[in-house]
Design an enzyme around this catalytic site. Structure first.
Site, mmCIF file in Angstrom:
data_model
loop_
_atom_site.group_PDB
_atom_site.id
_atom_site.type_symbol
_atom_site.label_atom_id
_atom_site.label_comp_id
_atom_site.label_asym_id
_atom_site.label_seq_id
_atom_site.Cartn_x
_atom_site.Cartn_y
_atom_site.Cartn_z
ATOM 1 N N TYR A 1 7.598 -9.589 -29.139
ATOM 2 C CA TYR A 1 7.066 -10.944 -28.993
ATOM 3 C C TYR A 1 5.948 -11.246 -29.979
ATOM 4 O O TYR A 1 5.022 -10.463 -30.137
ATOM 5 C CB TYR A 1 6.542 -11.161 -27.565
ATOM 6 C CG TYR A 1 7.656 -11.411 -26.572
ATOM 7 C CD1 TYR A 1 8.487 -12.516 -26.695
ATOM 8 C CD2 TYR A 1 7.859 -10.532 -25.517
ATOM 9 C CE1 TYR A 1 9.513 -12.732 -25.782
ATOM 10 C CE2 TYR A 1 8.879 -10.748 -24.594
ATOM 11 C CZ TYR A 1 9.703 -11.850 -24.741
ATOM 12 O OH TYR A 1 10.710 -12.067 -23.841
ATOM 13 N N LYS B 1 -3.053 5.901 1.503
ATOM 14 C CA LYS B 1 -2.815 4.454 1.524
ATOM 15 C C LYS B 1 -2.172 4.012 0.207
ATOM 16 O O LYS B 1 -2.133 4.796 -0.751
ATOM 17 C CB LYS B 1 -4.138 3.715 1.749
ATOM 18 C CG LYS B 1 -5.120 3.821 0.585
ATOM 19 C CD LYS B 1 -6.475 3.245 0.959
ATOM 20 C CE LYS B 1 -7.461 3.413 -0.188
ATOM 21 N NZ LYS B 1 -8.855 3.188 0.244
HETATM 22 C C1 PLP Z 1 -9.643 4.409 -0.047
HETATM 23 C C2 PLP Z 1 -10.703 4.918 0.820
HETATM 24 C C3 PLP Z 1 -11.246 6.195 0.624
HETATM 25 C C4 PLP Z 1 -10.845 7.086 -0.536
HETATM 26 O O1 PLP Z 1 -11.474 6.674 -1.714
HETATM 27 P P1 PLP Z 1 -11.310 7.484 -3.095
HETATM 28 O O2 PLP Z 1 -12.342 6.896 -3.962
HETATM 29 O O3 PLP Z 1 -9.930 7.218 -3.562
HETATM 30 O O4 PLP Z 1 -11.537 8.924 -2.787
HETATM 31 C C5 PLP Z 1 -12.196 6.640 1.509
HETATM 32 N N1 PLP Z 1 -12.596 5.874 2.546
HETATM 33 C C6 PLP Z 1 -12.110 4.638 2.766
HETATM 34 C C7 PLP Z 1 -12.593 3.860 3.926
HETATM 35 C C8 PLP Z 1 -11.161 4.112 1.916
HETATM 36 O O5 PLP Z 1 -10.684 2.891 2.126
#
Ligand code: PLP
Length: 395
Positions: A288, A34
């Site tokens: 800045y 994601k």
């Molecule tokens: C993002 C996510 C993960 C992965 O989490 P990490 O801490 O990056 O390993 C697992 N399960 C769900 C439902 C998520 O949204």
């Protein structure tokens, strides 16, 4: 090119295999891609993870799912090797048809979501839609509450021929906390939920829970528990990993780095190039508000990346407070003055032979996302997700 990300395919595949081995046995490891693979580029990472053995990929929404599917096709991943694509964060009515058409697997927890999916399948003349039902065991974000709410949902879904429950899952809120009381409570609630699913004879094929820290922190015990729960309904167990694939993981609270964590390798190298060099004299102020006053003759290099690109403004340095650094010719070049929107200045005084056009590592070996996170008061997740290069590619 102003800045670009190179993704080490070898390290990414290595991290995946390390996590799968740490999970052990028959427990599958879902690879979360994601948020454009946590800033690394889902089109680059998804095929590598599938070829390393991922049976499932996780995305947030339908648009990401469609993009990942396309990327696998472009990369020449054969149809029979295609992983399941789990759409983890919600579903809107207008998404239902595309989910069904593309064969994505949505995480659902509301009756409405399943009604939309069943209707869409009917319209398209397709069979039952496979879904994974999320149980809210204490995260209070998404998921059906254990108790009456779950019992009603399960009773309804049993009578709905357009939906097939292929998976049951939950998410832990404190998986990086050793001996967390919250995790203990969440486990108990999940066991209760699985009991309800079992009593209703729903025959899910997958039971999954947790994230990277679920493997990193007491992984052997967590996986043994998960396998036990999955066995109750005759399902396979799975853990969903994201950040660890990319070489980071939250420290386990109150403990050092785990054995797994020590072997993970950061996958991203974010590079830029020197677009300016200047000899500064003692007394010159830089950038800045002149928060950095040059104490002695210095050679300064100008880099065409700033906070709009993901270099956090908290990496700025004044004379009173050291900031971040970049790696120039393999050596640390400290940031001086304020990080601006698209520009950052680093001190290259001690580094031999720096020239215009030289490649510079903004994030990579010698300067990690954890270094940036510490200075910015956040976590490595937010740093890597915030990197906005002009281009991303596998190397
Ligand atoms: C993002 C996510 C993960 C992965 O989490 P990490 O801490 O990056 O390993 C697992 N399960 C769900 C439902 C998520 O949204």
């Amino acid at each position: 090119m102003k800045s670009w990300v190179e993704v080490s395919e070898r390290r990414l595949a290595g991290n995946y295999r390390l996590l799968r081995d740490a999970a052990g046995g028959d427990t599958a490891v879902l690879a979360v891609v994601k948020a454009n693979a946590y800033g690394h580029g889902a089109a680059v990472c998804a095929p590598v993870l599938v070829r390393a053995g991922a049976e499932w990929l996780g995305v947030t929404d339908v648009a990401e799912g469609a993009a990942v599917q396309k990327a696998l096709e472009v990369a020449g991943v054969a149809r029979r090797e295609r992983p399941g694509i789990l759409v983890m964060s919600g579903l809107l009515r207008e998404d239902a048809e595309e989910v069904v058409r593309l064969g994505l697997t949505p995480v659902v927890w509301l009756r409405e979501q399943m009604e939309w999916l069943a209707e869409a399948a009917k319209r398209l003349g397709m069979g039952p839609v496979g879904v994974h039902v999320e149980i809210d065991t204490g995260m209070a974000r998404q998921g059906v509450a254990v108790g009456v709410e779950l019992e009603e949902l399960v009773a309804w879904v049993r009578g709905e021929s357009g939906i097939r429950v292929d998976g049951v899952m939950t998410h832990f809120a404190s998986s990086e906390v050793a001996g967390s009381a919250q995790t203990v409570l969440q486990r108990r609630r999940f066991e209760e939920a699985i009991g309800v699913v079992q009593a209703a004879d729903l025959r899910a094929s997958w039971v999954h829970a947790g994230n990277s820290s679920t493997i990193d922190n007491e992984g052997v015990r967590n996986v043994a528990w998960l396998q036990g729960v999955a066995e109750i309904v005759g399902a396979r167990s799975m853990v969903r990993t994201g950040i660890a694939l990319y070489g980071y993981c939250l420290p386990i609270e109150g403990e050092g780095l785990s054995e797994v964590r020590q072997k993970l390798q950061p996958v991203m190298t974010w590079k830029t190039r020197v677009i300016g060099l200047r000899e500064a004299e003692a007394g010159d102020t830089v950038g800045y508000n002149g928060i950095y006053c040059v104490p002695r003759a210095m050679r300064l290099a100008l880099l065409p990346v700033g906070y709009a690109d993901g270099v956090r403004r908290e990496l700025s340095a004044s004379n009173a407070r050291a900031g971040g650094w970049a790696m120039v010719r393999g050596e640390k070049a400290p940031i001086v003055g304020r990080v601006s929107m698209n520009l950052t200045i680093v001190d290259v005084s001690g580094i031999e032979g720096v020239a215009l056009g030289d490649e510079v590592v903004v994030l990579g070996d010698g300067v990690t996302a954890e270094d940036h996170a510490r200075l910015a008061g956040t976590i490595a997740y937010e740093i890597v997700c915030g990197v906005r290069p002009a281009h991303r590619s596998g190397v």
